[in-house]
Enzyme design. Sequence first.
Site, PDB file in Angstrom:
ATOM      1  N   ALA A 158       0.836  -1.203   0.000  1.00 16.03           N
ATOM      2  CA  ALA A 158       0.000   0.000   0.000  1.00 16.03           C
ATOM      3  C   ALA A 158       0.870   1.253   0.000  1.00 16.03           C
ATOM      4  CB  ALA A 158      -0.971  -0.031   1.180  1.00 16.03           C
ATOM      5  N   CYS A 159       0.574   2.194   0.882  1.00 15.65           N
ATOM      6  CA  CYS A 159       1.258   3.490   0.858  1.00 15.65           C
ATOM      7  C   CYS A 159       2.737   3.413   1.226  1.00 15.65           C
ATOM      8  CB  CYS A 159       0.543   4.473   1.786  1.00 15.65           C
ATOM      9  SG  CYS A 159      -1.108   4.932   1.220  1.00 15.65           S
ATOM     10  N   SER A 160       3.182   2.288   1.750  1.00 12.59           N
ATOM     11  CA  SER A 160       4.594   2.134   2.096  1.00 12.59           C
ATOM     12  C   SER A 160       5.367   1.333   1.058  1.00 12.59           C
ATOM     13  CB  SER A 160       4.731   1.470   3.473  1.00 12.59           C
ATOM     14  OG  SER A 160       4.354   2.362   4.502  1.00 12.59           O
ATOM     15  N   SER A 336       2.116   5.373  -2.328  1.00 10.85           N
ATOM     16  CA  SER A 336       3.530   5.141  -2.049  1.00 10.85           C
ATOM     17  C   SER A 336       4.443   6.180  -2.681  1.00 10.85           C
ATOM     18  CB  SER A 336       3.925   3.749  -2.525  1.00 10.85           C
ATOM     19  OG  SER A 336       3.930   3.672  -3.935  1.00 10.85           O
TER      20      SER A 336
END
Length: 376
Positions: A158-160, A336
């Site tokens: 996901a966002c990481s 990300s």
Amino acid sequence: MSDSTHPVISSTGLFTPEESITNAELVDSFNAFVDKHNAQHADAIAAGAMEPLHHSSVEFIEKASGIKARHVMAKQPILDPDIMAPRWAERSNDELSIMAEIGVKACKQALERAGRDAKDVDAVLCAASNMERPYPAMAVEIQDALGIDGFGFDMNVACSSATFGIQTAADYIRAGNATSVLVVSPEITSGHLNWRDRDSHFIFGDVATAVLVESRAKAPAQHWDILGTKLKTVFSNNIRNNFGFLNRAHPESAGGADKLFVQEGRKVFKEVVPMVAQMIVDEADRLGIDPQSLRRLWLHQANAGMNRLIAQRVLGHEASEDESPTVLDTYGNTSSAGSIIAFHQHSDDLRPGDTGLICSFGAGYSAGTVFVRKAG
């Protein structure tokens, strides 16, 4: 650690879609949809069988997020109250897919900025919050389009995803299994956003970033030494997307709202801010770095309030725009790619010896830190 196994960031690349949607444009479209929906269901709303939808506003969006605009791959259909989703012609299997296309553009810029040829790269990691298909991997398609003789694979945190990709690439360098790795994050987040949900219709934008991670032995003189990386995951349902290939096993709910991005924003704010701030401080201590000495924080670009509090806890004071730059206002949340955009646009002015932090956090929960120091 020798120069041949010491990982660095040699360069970054950025692709930005030409089209952008302002908050005012987005609100006009959303409110037109709301008015049409409420008119169509007026009887049920009057009878108390259905709750009316409520208007959005520019003021609400900017107070809630700090976002003022976002770039997208397909503006007109998103703003059409009868569509409110991206649309483009389906490509044949013989054509470069749209995610690979924008990823390649970001990669080419990163290679050019480092003075590097694609033949010098050993691997491609496609690290993003959504993949266009399960297989063939987007990374392998990008690798092929660039003419890289090596290997590639996709990864989704996901966002990481980008920071997890950077650590993975750095580990390849440390182990001597590669000398040059591209971490590419094509984020077409407009595809997973529910543009008809008042609480989240303003959040995301589209973009692609690339990070060239190499051994210090082959890096250009102007590079960033990777001092240390740290990853952390804690399971949470507070950010979730249930879209997947098993949706066809229960077709009656395949089109449900949970097959797009959903979140409990207040819970995310309350739980993620202290977790990430403490993670940064602890990792800085492990590396022998005074967190208050960090010259710049390139934080995940999801919410201005979250970044403000995290930066304050790390630096010990309210961070200036110079200390914690924002790209959220013009790009929106690009999953990300956000912290990488901030690093790409706001790192050239730092001096040799300056130390900074690239940090991501999001669904999972997932969080990643990459401490870097500018080389001479």
